[in-house]
Design a protein around this motif. Structure first.
Motif, mmCIF file in Angstrom:
data_model
loop_
_atom_site.group_PDB
_atom_site.id
_atom_site.type_symbol
_atom_site.label_atom_id
_atom_site.label_comp_id
_atom_site.label_asym_id
_atom_site.label_seq_id
_atom_site.Cartn_x
_atom_site.Cartn_y
_atom_site.Cartn_z
ATOM 1 N N PRO A 59 0.837 -1.213 0.000
ATOM 2 C CA PRO A 59 0.000 0.000 0.000
ATOM 3 C C PRO A 59 0.873 1.265 0.000
ATOM 4 O O PRO A 59 1.611 1.512 0.951
ATOM 5 N N LYS A 60 0.829 2.022 -1.059
ATOM 6 C CA LYS A 60 1.706 3.195 -1.211
ATOM 7 C C LYS A 60 1.485 4.253 -0.133
ATOM 8 O O LYS A 60 2.403 4.977 0.225
ATOM 9 N N GLU A 61 0.252 4.326 0.402
ATOM 10 C CA GLU A 61 -0.009 5.349 1.429
ATOM 11 C C GLU A 61 0.750 5.076 2.731
ATOM 12 O O GLU A 61 0.892 5.966 3.564
ATOM 13 N N ILE A 62 1.225 3.850 2.904
ATOM 14 C CA ILE A 62 2.028 3.535 4.094
ATOM 15 C C ILE A 62 3.405 2.999 3.687
ATOM 16 O O ILE A 62 4.046 2.249 4.411
ATOM 17 N N GLY A 63 3.858 3.410 2.505
ATOM 18 C CA GLY A 63 5.089 2.876 1.933
ATOM 19 C C GLY A 63 6.303 2.953 2.840
ATOM 20 O O GLY A 63 7.023 1.971 3.013
ATOM 21 N N LEU A 64 6.544 4.123 3.415
ATOM 22 C CA LEU A 64 7.734 4.281 4.258
ATOM 23 C C LEU A 64 7.657 3.387 5.492
ATOM 24 O O LEU A 64 8.622 2.690 5.822
ATOM 25 N N ALA A 65 6.512 3.377 6.152
ATOM 26 C CA ALA A 65 6.341 2.530 7.336
ATOM 27 C C ALA A 65 6.438 1.057 6.961
ATOM 28 O O ALA A 65 7.076 0.266 7.670
ATOM 29 N N TYR A 66 5.825 0.680 5.846
ATOM 30 C CA TYR A 66 5.865 -0.707 5.389
ATOM 31 C C TYR A 66 7.314 -1.143 5.161
ATOM 32 O O TYR A 66 7.726 -2.224 5.587
ATOM 33 N N CYS A 67 8.092 -0.298 4.491
ATOM 34 C CA CYS A 67 9.494 -0.621 4.211
ATOM 35 C C CYS A 67 10.318 -0.698 5.496
ATOM 36 O O CYS A 67 11.162 -1.586 5.646
ATOM 37 N N ALA A 68 10.058 0.212 6.417
ATOM 38 C CA ALA A 68 10.805 0.194 7.684
ATOM 39 C C ALA A 68 10.510 -1.079 8.465
ATOM 40 O O ALA A 68 11.425 -1.721 9.014
ATOM 41 N N MET A 69 9.250 -1.469 8.510
ATOM 42 C CA MET A 69 8.907 -2.696 9.232
ATOM 43 C C MET A 69 9.453 -3.928 8.525
ATOM 44 O O MET A 69 9.942 -4.865 9.163
ATOM 45 N N GLY A 70 9.402 -3.935 7.194
ATOM 46 C CA GLY A 70 9.957 -5.049 6.440
ATOM 47 C C GLY A 70 11.462 -5.160 6.631
ATOM 48 O O GLY A 70 12.004 -6.261 6.785
ATOM 49 N N LEU A 71 12.146 -4.028 6.629
ATOM 50 C CA LEU A 71 13.594 -4.010 6.854
ATOM 51 C C LEU A 71 13.932 -4.585 8.219
ATOM 52 O O LEU A 71 14.839 -5.414 8.348
ATOM 53 N N THR A 72 13.183 -4.179 9.213
ATOM 54 C CA THR A 72 13.413 -4.685 10.571
ATOM 55 C C THR A 72 13.206 -6.191 10.623
ATOM 56 O O THR A 72 14.010 -6.921 11.221
ATOM 57 N N GLY A 73 12.156 -6.669 9.993
ATOM 58 C CA GLY A 73 11.879 -8.097 9.987
ATOM 59 C C GLY A 73 12.974 -8.891 9.294
ATOM 60 O O GLY A 73 13.426 -9.926 9.795
ATOM 61 N N GLU A 74 13.414 -8.422 8.147
ATOM 62 C CA GLU A 74 14.454 -9.138 7.403
ATOM 63 C C GLU A 74 15.800 -9.076 8.122
ATOM 64 O O GLU A 74 16.538 -10.069 8.139
#
Length: 135
Positions: free
Chosen positions: A17-32
């Motif tokens: 979801p582009k409207e939460i892109g930055l948060a989505y990427c930050a959480m994904g980065l943390t998970g990986e």
């Protein structure tokens, strides 16, 4: 493949979801990054050999999220790499590579600063040995 080509590929594979892109990427980065840490933890816990291909695969996922986040911020990886390099050089020159704090290289008393005009060379070391890779 260069960084610009990679960023273009990541833009095409970024499905979230582009409207939460930055948060989505930050959480994904943390998970990986956590998955990388978990693989390293298990090496010590289970006293096993390093599975470099498996760790590299996870690092690829980390790189995907870093790149997607750079895209979200409207910057390119090369700029991020240069900013980080310049920060590290300044910390080296001010003897602040160790320590903590994002801006510690700017907080050093000038009389303690080490100036150097010599080019910087980084040495990669073997994983289990204290000798450079090229030796």
């Amino acid at each position: 493949m260069n960084t610009q080509e990679y960023q273009t590929i990541i833009k095409k594979t970024a499905i979230y979801p582009k409207e939460i892109g930055l948060a989505y990427c930050a959480m994904g980065l943390t998970g990986e990054a956590g998955e990388v840490a978990d693989k390293i933890k298990k090496i010590y816990r289970d006293n096993t050999e390093v599975d470099a291909p498996a760790i590299a695969k996870e690092l690829g996922d980390v790189l995907w999220y870093i790149t997607a986040m750079a895209n979200e911020l409207g910057t390119d990886l090369e700029t991020i790499m240069e900013m980080n390099y310049n920060k590290l050089i300044k910390r080296r020159e001010t003897n602040t590579l160790s320590g903590s704090g994002d801006n510690r290289e700017n907080e050093v008393d000038a009389k303690w600063a080490v100036s150097s005009t010599e080019p910087v060379e980084f040495t990669r070391y073997h994983q289990d040995e204290n000798r450079p890779l090229n030796k």
